[in-house]
Design an enzyme around this catalytic site. Structure first.
Site, PDB file in Angstrom:
ATOM      1  N   THR A 196       0.812  -1.221   0.000  1.00  0.00           N
ATOM      2  CA  THR A 196       0.000   0.000   0.000  1.00  0.00           C
ATOM      3  C   THR A 196       0.846   1.271   0.000  1.00  0.00           C
ATOM      4  OG1 THR A 196      -0.022  -0.042   2.421  1.00  0.00           O
ATOM      5  CG2 THR A 196      -1.907  -1.074   1.297  1.00  0.00           C
ATOM      6  N   GLU A 214      -0.333  -7.361  10.286  1.00  0.00           N
ATOM      7  CA  GLU A 214      -1.466  -7.799  11.121  1.00  0.00           C
ATOM      8  C   GLU A 214      -1.786  -9.270  10.880  1.00  0.00           C
ATOM      9  OE1 GLU A 214      -0.905  -4.786  12.498  1.00  0.00           O
ATOM     10  OE2 GLU A 214      -1.630  -4.051  10.606  1.00  0.00           O
ATOM     11  N   ASN A 290       5.204  -2.956  12.966  1.00  0.00           N
ATOM     12  CA  ASN A 290       4.997  -3.653  14.225  1.00  0.00           C
ATOM     13  C   ASN A 290       5.362  -5.129  14.133  1.00  0.00           C
ATOM     14  OD1 ASN A 290       2.200  -3.188  12.701  1.00  0.00           O
ATOM     15  ND2 ASN A 290       2.169  -5.234  13.592  1.00  0.00           N
ATOM     16  N   ASP A 335       1.371  -2.847  18.445  1.00  0.00           N
ATOM     17  CA  ASP A 335       1.133  -2.431  17.058  1.00  0.00           C
ATOM     18  C   ASP A 335       1.681  -1.010  16.835  1.00  0.00           C
ATOM     19  OD1 ASP A 335       0.293  -2.283  14.440  1.00  0.00           O
ATOM     20  OD2 ASP A 335      -1.843  -2.086  14.905  1.00  0.00           O
ATOM     21  N   LYS A 362       3.366   6.319  15.911  1.00  0.00           N
ATOM     22  CA  LYS A 362       2.194   5.939  16.705  1.00  0.00           C
ATOM     23  C   LYS A 362       2.433   6.033  18.211  1.00  0.00           C
ATOM     24  CE  LYS A 362      -0.158   2.370  13.931  1.00  0.00           C
ATOM     25  NZ  LYS A 362      -0.531   0.928  14.048  1.00  0.00           N
ATOM     26  N   CYS A 638     -13.731 -10.532  11.705  1.00  0.00           N
ATOM     27  CA  CYS A 638     -14.451  -9.540  10.909  1.00  0.00           C
ATOM     28  C   CYS A 638     -14.161  -8.096  11.315  1.00  0.00           C
ATOM     29  CB  CYS A 638     -15.963  -9.751  11.035  1.00  0.00           C
ATOM     30  SG  CYS A 638     -16.469 -11.479  10.968  1.00  0.00           S
ATOM     31  N   CYS A 641     -12.189  -5.012   9.502  1.00  0.00           N
ATOM     32  CA  CYS A 641     -12.754  -4.220   8.403  1.00  0.00           C
ATOM     33  C   CYS A 641     -14.139  -3.659   8.739  1.00  0.00           C
ATOM     34  CB  CYS A 641     -12.867  -5.064   7.132  1.00  0.00           C
ATOM     35  SG  CYS A 641     -11.265  -5.537   6.461  1.00  0.00           S
TER      36      CYS A 641
END
Ligand code: CA
Length: 709
Positions: A196, A214, A290, A335, A362, A638, A641
């Protein structure tokens, strides 16, 4: 010819207010034919990029110059007249998904990349499309994206435009036509990698990292030949299986800081955004991600620093050979990536001019490093509350991590959160004010180790990060508390004194990237769905315009025919919209667009369509046992997202608002991939029929409960 094009642009901007959102072809109609195409599109080389300040009207690289300061010397638009800013034109990107890239503008042509990696060339005067390239990304790959089907930018070199795709291709396009010249696969698709980041080009090389921290991957950065796509070098950010031998001495060194069998789950360290070229020192600075899985207990059970997670690593530009590193988060379990934007500058510190790099990652500390040696010069907290660490020891460079941040299976509410005190949203440094501007936030998250985490039995099986676990009443309560504490603001930070000079509170977290200019301006999109201008020295708000969606990306500015423009990709989405609780709540799913502003323009956006009525949910009839099982599966599979608690963050449709038709198809969507074309892949390899039914029961229960309306 050029003078008349300006006049016609003004007329077409007025005509735009009547255009429907899908009338892309009509954008700029009336001005076509006036803008003579330059003989060689994207004619960018080292000479031009290194001397980018001699062409302040262009925006030729993701951060404008190699320093990535996102500062423009242009000042026709300034603190005295910015209130006259108006919409010159807009370009519809035909998506409701997030857009995180900054456009390029080279010799009158704008190049930009949108959701699903669709890439455009647009006439920068008029907004008329020149070409569109759709790489037809494998929609099933969206399953391995934590944070939406986004991309953070493209780059240009000698007539080519470079993009990476979610499914791992690095593609060179002919800048004149948008047709691919070469394409190379940058990762093994059997592992849950995605890509990305913004591509960067230097000295005939194009460089890209990857994402997937992740889901269980091993991070690396690769340089390719810009002409041929041939691989030149690769730098791994974490070590692999020692039994297979190490790729370099750096990996041998790094492996000493790991325990257990980390390589089976990848380890993480993915470089998914900041990769910065330093032409002076001939170094590349890589911001790494991370740990994977998040909880160190499942990754490196005997502890250790786990190099090079959450670090800045300097490597040689020509070989990728390790030079130095600084680790911001030893043994990451939060993370806490260090992939946030990196800015290069020369700052006078204690009477000495230092070559520094700056980052506000972060973990909530603003870092200033000597980029020659990697020495930590300073690090200070940029949010008022930081429960992760009290300070950074400047002698050892190590954070003083608090006792409460060492969480166990009982959830602990901490800030910064997994969304961070500052995320990928570009920051900017203004050498005139000496300040760094970025969107900061106070965001909380209940951290806990998932007691039921299982090491997956193969790649691409992964659905959990090793943290979280069941949605217990305690966790629910903490989520609500996190929700109520969320704050967001624009900060102006003095990197020498390491303190905030001013800040502007925003309505919520998730605000946009920043541009600063010699016109004493800071420009930023806000989560209140506006685009705004602030005085760079004081923070006074000078102008603001509602734009229907959140311009999250970094704005740019350029000059054509003696007129200065400001442009921004506006499209809400990304991590804050996918997994966020409050940030996107109530956000209207709105068309993403390129918005272009100039002084005196009066263009208007077409009004948003009415929201469809929310369908009544079916009654909740399942047993508590089934709903609880569904809640647990939902949280693991789930929530990344569709949002914790099944509350949409405004980019994907809210599951609580499914129609009767969607309810009837639920199991087919989850297990047969009926909606894979939209990015909802089949989960049949990790969920059974009864699992899907339990998740459905949970979603129905959520649609019926108190938080629904
Ligand atoms: Ca991450």
């Amino acid at each position: 010819m050029r003078a008349s094009a300006v006049v016609l642009t003004g007329i077409s901007a007025l005509a735009l207010s009547a255009c429907g959102p899908s009338d892309t072809e009509l954008n700029g109609h009336g001005a076509s034919g006036n803008a003579a195409a330059p003989p060689a599109p994207a004619a960018v080389d080292s000479q031009r990029l290194l001397a980018a300040d001699n062409e302040p009207g262009e925006w030729m690289a993701p951060g404008r110059t190699y320093s990535e300061q996102r500062f423009s010397p242009l000042k026709q638009i300034n603190d005295g007249n910015v209130h006259e800013l108006g919409l010159a034109w807009y370009f519809d990107l035909n998506t409701h998904r997030g857009v995180e890239s900054s456009p390029l503008v080279i010799d009158g042509v704008m190049y930009t990349i949108s959701a699903w990696n669709v890439t455009y060339a647009i006439d920068a005067r008029t907004g008329k499309q020149i070409w569109r390239y759709d790489p037809q990304v494998d929609r099933d790959r969206a399953r391995f994206l934590c944070c939406d089907v986004v991309n953070r930018g493209i780059s240009a070199w000698k007539g080519k435009i470079y993009l990476t795709t979610i499914d791992g291709r690095l593609i060179a396009l002919d800048a004149r036509t948008g047709t691919p010249v070469w394409s190379t696969q940058t990762f093994d698709k059997t592992w849950p990698y995605t890509s990305t980041g913004a591509t960067r080009v230097f000295d005939g090389k194009v460089i890209i990292g990857n994402a997937g921290g992740e889901y269980g991957v091993r991070g690396y950065v690769t340089a390719y030949d810009a002409e041929s796509g041939e691989q030149l070098w690769r730098f791994y950010t974490v070590p692999g299986d020692p039994a297979k031998g190490f790729e370099s001495k750096a990996m041998e060194m790094a492996a000493k800081t790991w325990t257990g069998e980390w390589w089976k789950q990848g380890g993480g360290g993915t470089a998914w955004d900041a990769i910065v070229y330093d032409p002076e020192l001939k170094l590349i600075y890589i911001g790494t991600g991370n740990g994977s899985p998040h909880a160190q207990a499942y990754r490196s059970p005997g502890g250790g620093d786990n190099l090079f997670l959450a670090s800045i690593v300097a490597v040689r530009w020509d070989t990728g050979e390790y030079v130095w590193h600084y680790q911001e988060v030893p043994g990451d379990s939060w993370d806490f990536t260090a992939t946030m934007p990196i800015i290069l500058a020369d700052l006078e510190i204690d009477g000495k001019l230092r070559k520094v790099l700056m980052q506000a990652p972060k973990n909530g500390f603003f870092y200033v490093l000597d980029r020659v040696t990697g020495e930590l010069i300073s690090a200070e907290k940029f949010t008022p509350v930081n429960l992760w660490a009290t300070h950074v020891d400047l002698k050892t460079g190590r954070p003083a991590i608090t006792r409460e941040a060492r969480y166990g299976t009982e959830p602990v509410l901490l800030t910064p959160s997994v969304a961070g005190a500052h995320n990928w949203n570009p920051m900017a440094y203004n050498p005139i004010t000496g300040l760094v501007y970025f969107p900061a936030q106070e965001h909380w998250w209940p951290f806990s180790i998932d007691p039921d985490y299982k090491v997956p039995d193969g790649p691409a099986q992964r659905t959990s990060t090793g943290t979280g676990g069941p949605m217990t009443p305690k966790r629910m309560e903490l989520m609500k508390l996190a929700d109520s504490r969320e704050k967001g603001w624009l900060t102006a930070w003095d990197p020498v004194k390491q303190k905030e000079v001013w800040h502007v509170p925003h309505e919520r977290a998730g605000n946009g990237g920043v541009l600063t200019t010699a016109g004493n301006l800071v420009l930023e999109g806000t989560a209140a769905r506006t685009f705004a201008a602030f005085k760079a020295d004081t923070g006074e708000k000078l102008w603001e315009m509602p734009v229907q969606t959140v311009p999250m990306a970094g704005p740019i500015t350029y000059m054509l025919d003696g007129e200065q423009y400001v442009a921004v990709n506006a499209g809400w989405g990304g991590g804050m919209a996918m997994a966020e609780l409050r940030g996107g709540r109530g956000m209207h799913r709105s068309d993403a667009r390129v918005l272009v502003f100039k002084l005196g323009a009066k263009g208007e956006l077409s009004p948003l369509p009415d929201r469809p009525p929310i369908p009544l949910p079916p009654p909740s009839t399942a047993s508590k046992e089934v709903i609880d099982k569904g809640a647990d599966l939902y949280a693991r599979t789930c929530a990344n997202c569709h949002g914790p608690q099944a509350v949409s963050g405004g980019v994907i449709k809210d599951l609580r608002h499914m129609t009767a038709q969607t309810h009837a198809m639920f199991n087919d969507i989850v297990l047969k991939g009926t909606m894979s074309g939209l990015g909802m892949a089949s989960f049949a390899n990790v969920l059974s029929e009864s699992d899907a039914e339990a998740i459905h029961a949970y979603v129905i229960a959520r649609a019926n409960d108190e938080w629904n309306r």
